[in-house]
Design an enzyme around this catalytic site. Structure first.
Site, PDB file in Angstrom:
ATOM      1  N   SER A  13       5.515  -5.643 131.555  1.00  0.00           N
ATOM      2  CA  SER A  13       6.128  -5.710 132.896  1.00  0.00           C
ATOM      3  C   SER A  13       5.345  -4.876 133.910  1.00  0.00           C
ATOM      4  O   SER A  13       5.456  -5.102 135.111  1.00  0.00           O
ATOM      5  CB  SER A  13       7.586  -5.238 132.844  1.00  0.00           C
ATOM      6  OG  SER A  13       7.634  -3.862 132.569  1.00  0.00           O
ATOM      7  N   SER A 139      -1.838   4.946 121.790  1.00  0.00           N
ATOM      8  CA  SER A 139      -1.339   6.310 121.571  1.00  0.00           C
ATOM      9  C   SER A 139      -1.530   7.076 122.869  1.00  0.00           C
ATOM     10  O   SER A 139      -1.186   6.579 123.953  1.00  0.00           O
ATOM     11  CB  SER A 139      -2.101   6.929 120.401  1.00  0.00           C
ATOM     12  OG  SER A 139      -1.757   8.261 120.206  1.00  0.00           O
ATOM     13  N   TYR A 153       8.090  13.047 122.703  1.00  0.00           N
ATOM     14  CA  TYR A 153       7.084  12.015 123.036  1.00  0.00           C
ATOM     15  C   TYR A 153       5.801  12.280 122.246  1.00  0.00           C
ATOM     16  O   TYR A 153       5.246  11.381 121.603  1.00  0.00           O
ATOM     17  CB  TYR A 153       6.804  12.045 124.543  1.00  0.00           C
ATOM     18  CG  TYR A 153       5.688  11.117 124.969  1.00  0.00           C
ATOM     19  CD1 TYR A 153       5.887   9.746 125.044  1.00  0.00           C
ATOM     20  CD2 TYR A 153       4.421  11.610 125.286  1.00  0.00           C
ATOM     21  CE1 TYR A 153       4.858   8.883 125.430  1.00  0.00           C
ATOM     22  CE2 TYR A 153       3.390  10.769 125.675  1.00  0.00           C
ATOM     23  CZ  TYR A 153       3.613   9.404 125.746  1.00  0.00           C
ATOM     24  OH  TYR A 153       2.598   8.564 126.115  1.00  0.00           O
ATOM     25  N   LYS A 157       3.726  10.015 119.224  1.00  0.00           N
ATOM     26  CA  LYS A 157       2.303   9.633 119.241  1.00  0.00           C
ATOM     27  C   LYS A 157       1.559  10.219 118.032  1.00  0.00           C
ATOM     28  O   LYS A 157       0.688   9.567 117.471  1.00  0.00           O
ATOM     29  CB  LYS A 157       1.647  10.075 120.562  1.00  0.00           C
ATOM     30  CG  LYS A 157       2.223   9.380 121.808  1.00  0.00           C
ATOM     31  CD  LYS A 157       2.075   7.864 121.783  1.00  0.00           C
ATOM     32  CE  LYS A 157       2.496   7.207 123.086  1.00  0.00           C
ATOM     33  NZ  LYS A 157       2.455   5.741 123.037  1.00  0.00           N
TER      34      LYS A 157
HETATM   35  N1  LIG Z   1       0.868   6.634 131.842  1.00  0.00           N
HETATM   36  C1  LIG Z   1       0.265   7.578 131.143  1.00  0.00           C
HETATM   37  O1  LIG Z   1      -0.122   8.640 131.672  1.00  0.00           O
HETATM   38  C2  LIG Z   1      -0.009   7.358 129.676  1.00  0.00           C
HETATM   39  C3  LIG Z   1      -0.915   8.221 129.036  1.00  0.00           C
HETATM   40  C4  LIG Z   1      -1.213   8.017 127.704  1.00  0.00           C
HETATM   41  C5  LIG Z   1      -0.609   6.993 126.999  1.00  0.00           C
HETATM   42  N2  LIG Z   1       0.276   6.176 127.643  1.00  0.00           N
HETATM   43  C6  LIG Z   1       0.892   5.098 126.859  1.00  0.00           C
HETATM   44  O2  LIG Z   1       0.492   3.858 127.427  1.00  0.00           O
HETATM   45  C7  LIG Z   1       1.479   2.862 127.132  1.00  0.00           C
HETATM   46  C8  LIG Z   1       1.773   2.056 128.396  1.00  0.00           C
HETATM   47  O3  LIG Z   1       2.311   2.888 129.373  1.00  0.00           O
HETATM   48  P1  LIG Z   1       2.047   2.681 130.936  1.00  0.00           P
HETATM   49  O4  LIG Z   1       1.320   3.870 131.410  1.00  0.00           O
HETATM   50  O5  LIG Z   1       1.497   1.352 131.203  1.00  0.00           O
HETATM   51  O6  LIG Z   1       3.550   2.833 131.476  1.00  0.00           O
HETATM   52  P2  LIG Z   1       4.553   1.794 132.179  1.00  0.00           P
HETATM   53  O7  LIG Z   1       3.932   1.219 133.396  1.00  0.00           O
HETATM   54  O8  LIG Z   1       5.842   2.547 132.315  1.00  0.00           O
HETATM   55  O9  LIG Z   1       4.715   0.632 131.097  1.00  0.00           O
HETATM   56  C9  LIG Z   1       5.469   0.794 129.931  1.00  0.00           C
HETATM   57  C10 LIG Z   1       5.913  -0.559 129.436  1.00  0.00           C
HETATM   58  O10 LIG Z   1       6.656  -0.386 128.206  1.00  0.00           O
HETATM   59  C11 LIG Z   1       7.821  -1.183 128.329  1.00  0.00           C
HETATM   60  N3  LIG Z   1       8.902  -0.800 127.433  1.00  0.00           N
HETATM   61  C12 LIG Z   1       9.618   0.347 127.379  1.00  0.00           C
HETATM   62  N4  LIG Z   1      10.558   0.252 126.424  1.00  0.00           N
HETATM   63  C13 LIG Z   1      10.427  -0.979 125.857  1.00  0.00           C
HETATM   64  C14 LIG Z   1      11.090  -1.673 124.828  1.00  0.00           C
HETATM   65  N5  LIG Z   1      12.135  -1.147 124.165  1.00  0.00           N
HETATM   66  N6  LIG Z   1      10.671  -2.934 124.499  1.00  0.00           N
HETATM   67  C15 LIG Z   1       9.643  -3.506 125.151  1.00  0.00           C
HETATM   68  N7  LIG Z   1       8.992  -2.907 126.164  1.00  0.00           N
HETATM   69  C16 LIG Z   1       9.374  -1.651 126.499  1.00  0.00           C
HETATM   70  C17 LIG Z   1       8.223  -1.050 129.775  1.00  0.00           C
HETATM   71  O11 LIG Z   1       9.188  -2.038 130.119  1.00  0.00           O
HETATM   72  P3  LIG Z   1      10.303  -1.805 131.280  1.00  0.00           P
HETATM   73  O12 LIG Z   1       9.617  -2.140 132.566  1.00  0.00           O
HETATM   74  O13 LIG Z   1      11.371  -2.770 130.902  1.00  0.00           O
HETATM   75  O14 LIG Z   1      10.738  -0.364 131.201  1.00  0.00           O
HETATM   76  C18 LIG Z   1       6.860  -1.271 130.423  1.00  0.00           C
HETATM   77  O15 LIG Z   1       6.532  -2.638 130.423  1.00  0.00           O
HETATM   78  C19 LIG Z   1       2.674   3.607 126.560  1.00  0.00           C
HETATM   79  O16 LIG Z   1       2.688   3.465 125.144  1.00  0.00           O
HETATM   80  C20 LIG Z   1       2.412   5.056 126.922  1.00  0.00           C
HETATM   81  O17 LIG Z   1       3.000   5.961 126.000  1.00  0.00           O
HETATM   82  C21 LIG Z   1       0.595   6.320 128.959  1.00  0.00           C
END
Ligand SMILES: NC(=O)c1ccc[n+]([C@@H]2O[C@H](COP(=O)([O-])OP(=O)(O)OC[C@H]3O[C@@H](n4cnc5c(N)ncnc54)[C@H](OP(=O)(O)O)[C@@H]3O)[C@@H](O)[C@H]2O)c1
Length: 285
Positions: A13, A139, A153, A157
């Site tokens: 999304s 991760s 969190y 990871k």
């Molecule tokens: N952003 C950072 O700084 C960062 C850094 C390192 C790693 N990461 C990792 O990168 C990945 C993607 O994160 P992002 O930065 O792209 O954040 P994001 O824009 O918040 O995207 C997260 C996605 O996960 C979905 N989600 C949450 N719970 C779910 C569930 N139960 N079933 C299916 N989908 C679900 C969300 O859907 P909804 O829209 O419905 O909530 C959204 O589509 C995550 O695993 C995060 O831990 C992020």
């Protein structure tokens, strides 16, 4: 015979999932962009229509066993194969451990850890039959070191890292590759979606420290954060590459911190963190 590869991505999304699904579809993959809430699909659907991409949007909530099984079965019945699985869905809960309820912790594990376990179990029989497949677990740089007020969190990871490292041995003979992507801070919806633990929103003795930490994240977002499309490009490179490293670090901040963690003693690393993150600074200096 249709030679197109099938890719499945969770959490499309927004952020990394959104960008990865578009990039894979643009690069010839039959792409299944999954998300738990289809009301958030319109932006992706518009782009797909505009560009005429081979991308289908499916509902998949990684915390719901039936939802995972139904979606993956549908994909396999349509394409007869799954070449790539990107476990991307995730969110972060913030708060001191003392201020976090066990139910909140379980919810965090249900998504970030067991969510990936569910999708992996669902695709493995097909990947084994194919004797081919790539599983990419998203991760984080904090899959390798701890940070305050984010311990659950971080633990999800760390768990994903242990799972991935172990699974590589189990799947080696079936020619299925499992890898980790470890980004630093990404400018996505992630920080808007942060959940503060219930007790942190009340009168907590950790309030000042927690808010200092959140300010540090704001400064990282302004200065050193990567874009979701940078992570998506790395995922495409991993899929197209014959190399199989266990870990792929993405982002200037993640490279810096990973090297620090590798090269410093535990004591030196801890001192670095105390002099940066606990003072509301970014980790970098
Ligand atoms: N952003 C950072 O700084 C960062 C850094 C390192 C790693 N990461 C990792 O990168 C990945 C993607 O994160 P992002 O930065 O792209 O954040 P994001 O824009 O918040 O995207 C997260 C996605 O996960 C979905 N989600 C949450 N719970 C779910 C569930 N139960 N079933 C299916 N989908 C679900 C969300 O859907 P909804 O829209 O419905 O909530 C959204 O589509 C995550 O695993 C995060 O831990 C992020």
């Amino acid at each position: 015979m249709d030679e197109k590869k099938t890719a499945v991505i969770t959490g499309c999304s927004s952020g990394v999932g959104f960008e990865t699904s578009i990039l894979l579809a643009r690069n010839g993959f039959r792409t299944y962009a999954t998300m738990r809430n289809l009301e958030k699909a319109s932006r992706l659907a518009e782009l797909v229509k505009k560009e005429g991409l081979d991308l289908k949007i499916l509902r998949l909530d990684v915390t719901d066993e039936d939802s995972v099984t139904e979606s993956i079965e549908k994909i396999i019945s349509e394409t007869k194969r799954v070449d790539v699985l990107v476990n991307n869905a995730g969110f972060a809960i913030f708060g001191a451990l003392e201020d976090t309820l066990l139910d909140e912790m379980k919810e965090q594990f249900e998504t970030n850890f067991f969510g990936s376990v569910r999708t992996i179990q669902a695709v493995l029989p097909t990947m084994k039959k194919q004797k081919k497949g790539k599983i990419i677990n998203v991760s984080s740089m904090v899959g390798k070191f701890g940070v305050p007020f984010n311990s659950i969190y971080v633990s999800t990871k760390f768990a994903l890292e242990g799972l991935t490292e172990s699974l590589r041995y189990e799947l080696h003979n079936f020619c299925i590759d499992v890898v980790l992507v470890e980004p630093g801070v990404i400018k996505s919806d992630f920080f808007n979606n942060i959940r503060l633990s219930n007790k942190s929103r009340q009168n907590s003795s950790y309030s000042n420290l927690l808010h200092t930490r959140l300010r540090g994240i704001e400064s990282m977002l302004k200065n050193k954060a990567s874009s979701p499309s940078t992570v998506a490009k790395e995922i495409l490179n991993i899929i197209n590459s014959d190399d199989s490293n266990l870990r792929y670090v993405v982002g200037e901040d993640a490279v810096f911190m990973t090297n620090l963690k590798k090269n410093l003693t535990d004591e030196e690393f801890e001192n670095h963190m105390k002099n940066t993150i606990l003072l509301g600074d970014a980790y970098l200096k």
